[in-house]
Design an enzyme around this catalytic site. Structure first.
Site, PDB file in Angstrom:
ATOM      1  CG  ASP A 167      -2.031  -1.042   1.105  1.00  0.00           C
ATOM      2  OD1 ASP A 167      -2.279  -1.517  -0.022  1.00  0.00           O
ATOM      3  OD2 ASP A 167      -2.643  -1.379   2.137  1.00  0.00           O
ATOM      4  N   GLY A 168       1.999   1.217   0.679  1.00  0.00           N
ATOM      5  CA  GLY A 168       2.888   2.372   0.690  1.00  0.00           C
ATOM      6  C   GLY A 168       3.401   2.718  -0.696  1.00  0.00           C
ATOM      7  CB  ALA A 200      -4.285   4.896   6.863  1.00  0.00           C
TER       8      ALA A 200
END
Length: 281
Positions: free
Chosen positions: A61-62, A176
């Protein structure tokens, strides 16, 4: 669709064999396809990227977050092959890669436009846009002391409190950091922004959702050292001014979503339960 980019996170376990297989899958669907490989997003923000029809992200995801910021102004859609930990945004697993590429070239997908944030620092040159897909966070520095913040929404005073920091999140970012700070999960296509205080020294200070067109002004009233601005948990800047303004960017992240992917199923298996999917139970 002939111009395909591949952005690879070199910290992940991505062998040459995996990359060769992906090349093979692409050329099986379009023998004339031109493939441009990027490593750790280097060069991805260059003007030449405007010609890309889509970018495949090999990472977690980063890596999706970094790719989204790099490509936002070029309007290039992206999708992720998960090689990271969670895979909430990078939702395609490696074993499903061939089918995803087939669906890509057949046009069997939809594009979700996700809100992005921008941040302006009062008195600072605007050459750096400070774009974010997930969140923009203002926190105390290294000292274990809380900071006093005052928040204005559309130039109207909202509240003042002391806390470790303040998160401003998009719907995408609601799963998040803001989730850990007690914020709600927000459906990704809603046009809203979220303010979530981090460890406020008051039980009455809670997260709040605002209209997506709101302008959020955060003023630091009491500090013991320069606070820190963090973009998507990846970019870091010490803030020497006492005021930051956060609002919706004119740019959006364009995420390719394949038809067999269900947001609520992903939410259940990767966020809510992180366990075996039990359909209908």
């Amino acid at each position: 669709m002939k111009n395909i980019g591949i952005n690879i996170n070199t910290d992940k376990d991505i062998s040459r064999n995996i990359l060769d297989k992906i090349f093979q899958y692409i050329h099986e669907e379009c023998s004339e396809a031109k493939i441009k490989v990027f490593y750790d997003s280097k060069g991805l923000d260059n003007e030449e990227s405007r010609a890309l029809d889509a970018v495949m992200v090999l990472g977690g995801d980063g890596t999706i977050l970094g790719t989204a910021r790099a490509l936002a102004k070029y309007d290039v859609p992206i999708f992720g092959i998960n090689r990271g930990h969670l895979g909430f945004l990078a939702e395609i697993e490696l074993e499903d890669c061939k089918e995803a590429i087939k669906n890509l070239f057949k046009g069997q997908y939809k594009i979700e436009d996700r809100i992005m944030l921008k941040c302006d620092l009062k008195g600072i040159d605007k050459k750096d846009d400070f774009l974010a897909l997930n969140d923009i966070v203002l926190t105390k520095g290294n000292l274990s002391r809380i900071v006093k913040y005052s928040i204005y929404v559309d130039d109207v005073w909202y509240t003042t409190f002391v806390a470790d920091g303040v998160i401003v999140a998009t719907p995408t970012g609601s799963t998040a950091y803001s989730l850990s700070a007690g914020g709600p999960i927000v459906y990704p296509d809603l046009d809203v922004l979220e303010i979530a205080p981090i460890c406020p020294h008051s039980l009455g200070i809670r997260p709040i959702l605002l209209n997506g067109n709101s302008k959020i002004n955060i003023r630091v009233l009491k500090k013991y050292e320069d606070p820190v601005l963090t973009i998507d948990g990846q970019r870091y800047k010490k803030v020497t001014v006492n005021e930051v303004t956060i609002s919706k960017s004119k740019y959006k992240c364009r995420l390719i979503k394949f038809k067999d992917k269900d947001y609520f199923k992903i939410l259940r298996t990767k966020i809510s339960y992180r366990s075996r999917e039990c359909e209908g139970e």
